[in-house]
Design a protein around this motif. Structure first.
Motif, short mmCIF file in Angstrom:
data_model
loop_
_atom_site.label_atom_id
_atom_site.label_comp_id
_atom_site.label_asym_id
_atom_site.label_seq_id
_atom_site.Cartn_x
_atom_site.Cartn_y
_atom_site.Cartn_z
N ASN A 80 67.37 47.26 54.50
CA ASN A 80 66.35 48.30 54.59
C ASN A 80 66.00 48.67 53.16
OD1 ASN A 80 64.80 50.56 55.00
ND2 ASN A 80 66.21 51.54 56.40
N LEU A 81 64.83 48.24 52.70
CA LEU A 81 64.46 48.39 51.29
C LEU A 81 63.16 49.19 51.14
CD1 LEU A 81 65.34 44.74 50.26
CD2 LEU A 81 66.69 46.81 49.82
N THR A 82 63.15 50.39 51.68
CA THR A 82 61.94 51.20 51.69
C THR A 82 61.58 51.78 50.33
OG1 THR A 82 63.21 53.12 52.42
CG2 THR A 82 62.15 51.78 54.13
N ALA A 83 62.42 51.61 49.32
CA ALA A 83 62.06 52.08 47.98
C ALA A 83 60.95 51.21 47.37
CB ALA A 83 63.29 52.06 47.06
N ALA A 84 60.82 49.99 47.86
CA ALA A 84 59.85 49.04 47.30
C ALA A 84 58.44 49.31 47.82
CB ALA A 84 60.24 47.62 47.65
N ASP A 85 57.48 49.09 46.94
CA ASP A 85 56.09 49.15 47.38
C ASP A 85 55.30 47.89 46.97
OD1 ASP A 85 56.25 50.04 44.75
OD2 ASP A 85 54.65 51.50 44.95
N TYR A 86 55.97 46.96 46.30
CA TYR A 86 55.39 45.64 46.01
C TYR A 86 56.41 44.58 46.39
CZ TYR A 86 51.21 47.11 43.54
OH TYR A 86 49.98 47.62 43.23
N VAL A 87 55.93 43.52 47.05
CA VAL A 87 56.78 42.41 47.46
C VAL A 87 56.10 41.11 47.03
CG1 VAL A 87 57.87 41.21 49.40
CG2 VAL A 87 57.51 43.68 49.51
N TYR A 88 56.88 40.24 46.41
CA TYR A 88 56.37 38.94 45.99
C TYR A 88 57.27 37.85 46.56
CZ TYR A 88 53.59 41.45 42.56
OH TYR A 88 52.70 42.31 41.95
N ILE A 89 56.64 36.85 47.18
CA ILE A 89 57.33 35.64 47.60
C ILE A 89 57.04 34.62 46.51
CG2 ILE A 89 57.53 33.84 49.36
CD1 ILE A 89 58.32 36.55 50.48
N LEU A 90 58.07 34.22 45.76
CA LEU A 90 57.87 33.35 44.60
C LEU A 90 57.63 31.90 44.95
CD1 LEU A 90 60.52 34.84 42.14
CD2 LEU A 90 58.08 35.30 42.28
N ASP A 91 58.08 31.47 46.12
CA ASP A 91 57.81 30.10 46.54
C ASP A 91 57.69 30.10 48.06
OD1 ASP A 91 60.85 29.85 44.97
OD2 ASP A 91 60.78 30.13 47.11
N PRO A 92 56.62 29.53 48.57
CA PRO A 92 56.45 29.53 50.03
C PRO A 92 57.49 28.65 50.70
CG PRO A 92 54.76 28.18 48.99
CD PRO A 92 55.53 28.83 47.89
N TRP A 93 57.89 29.06 51.89
CA TRP A 93 58.86 28.32 52.66
C TRP A 93 58.18 27.78 53.90
CZ3 TRP A 93 62.63 25.64 51.56
CH2 TRP A 93 63.64 25.31 52.47
N TRP A 94 58.60 26.64 54.37
CA TRP A 94 57.93 25.98 55.50
C TRP A 94 57.89 26.85 56.74
CZ3 TRP A 94 60.37 25.12 60.08
CH2 TRP A 94 61.75 25.25 60.07
N ASN A 95 58.85 27.75 56.88
CA ASN A 95 58.92 28.60 58.06
C ASN A 95 58.31 29.97 57.74
OD1 ASN A 95 59.58 30.15 60.24
ND2 ASN A 95 61.77 29.76 60.17
N PRO A 96 57.10 30.25 58.22
CA PRO A 96 56.46 31.53 57.90
C PRO A 96 57.24 32.73 58.44
CG PRO A 96 55.17 30.33 59.55
CD PRO A 96 56.27 29.42 59.09
N ALA A 97 58.05 32.54 59.47
CA ALA A 97 58.83 33.66 60.01
C ALA A 97 59.87 34.14 58.99
CB ALA A 97 59.51 33.25 61.31
N ALA A 98 60.44 33.22 58.21
CA ALA A 98 61.42 33.61 57.19
C ALA A 98 60.77 34.50 56.14
CB ALA A 98 62.03 32.37 56.54
N GLU A 99 59.56 34.16 55.74
CA GLU A 99 58.83 34.99 54.78
C GLU A 99 58.48 36.34 55.38
OE1 GLU A 99 55.42 32.86 53.42
OE2 GLU A 99 56.61 31.30 52.46
N ALA A 100 58.05 36.33 56.62
CA ALA A 100 57.68 37.59 57.29
C ALA A 100 58.89 38.52 57.40
CB ALA A 100 57.09 37.31 58.67
#
Length: 168
Positions: A83-103
């Motif tokens: 639970n990381l509600t302190a964050a207000d920016y999120v970056y995925i540095l490399d896409p992963w084949w499974n979009p659910a993992a990124e979500a």
């Protein structure tokens, strides 16, 4: 180069925001961590090698210490239970084949208690395999959406190639 883009994030975003940086590759997280440390910026780190106690300490540090502006997180280790509600920016540095993992990773900051507008980005290098991964994600998402939204007509609209892509 992605590391140059990290410098822009450090200059423009980090001073006023809390940032989650996810990567599937811990070696990438280590490169980013080195770059951040060279600039004297405090950050937290989490990968699959951390035990539960150290994992919780990293989360609490990111949430409670104002100087800790960045949280570097392995995509696999950070996909559940955070639970990381302190964050207000999120970056995925490399896409992963499974979009659910990124979500799932992005969802770490969309929890009860979130009171900020959250911006989420994928960092993708042009003319690389990463663009192909995004195409695969879009294709899988399209097929999945068809299964969920219109099951009766899906089989009529799927080609042999569409079906084979489900099993890639």
């Amino acid at each position: 180069m992605k590391l140059d883009y990290i410098d822009e994030i450090l200059d423009e975003v980090v001073p006023g925001h809390k940032v989650l940086l996810f990567s599937f590759y811990t070696s990438m997280l280590q490169l980013v961590g080195k770059r951040i440390a060279e600039r004297g910026i405090d950050y937290a780190y989490l990968d699959g090698k951390l035990n539960q106690v150290d994992r919780q300490k990293a989360v609490e540090r990111f949430h409670n210490e104002d100087d800790c502006r960045i949280f570097l997180i392995s995509l696999k280790a950070g996909g559940t239970g955070l639970n990381l509600t302190a964050a207000d920016y999120v970056y995925i540095l490399d896409p992963w084949w499974n979009p659910a993992a990124e979500a799932q990773a992005i969802d770490r900051c969309y929890r009860i208690g979130q009171d900020k507008h959250v911006m989420a980005y994928k960092i993708v290098c042009k003319d690389t395999v990463e663009e192909r991964i995004l195409e695969m994600q879009a294709s899988k998402r399209s097929v999945a959406d068809g299964l969920i939204l219109d099951e009766a007509n899906l089989m009529k609209s799927l080609s042999k190639d569409d079906l084979l892509k489900l099993f890639e």
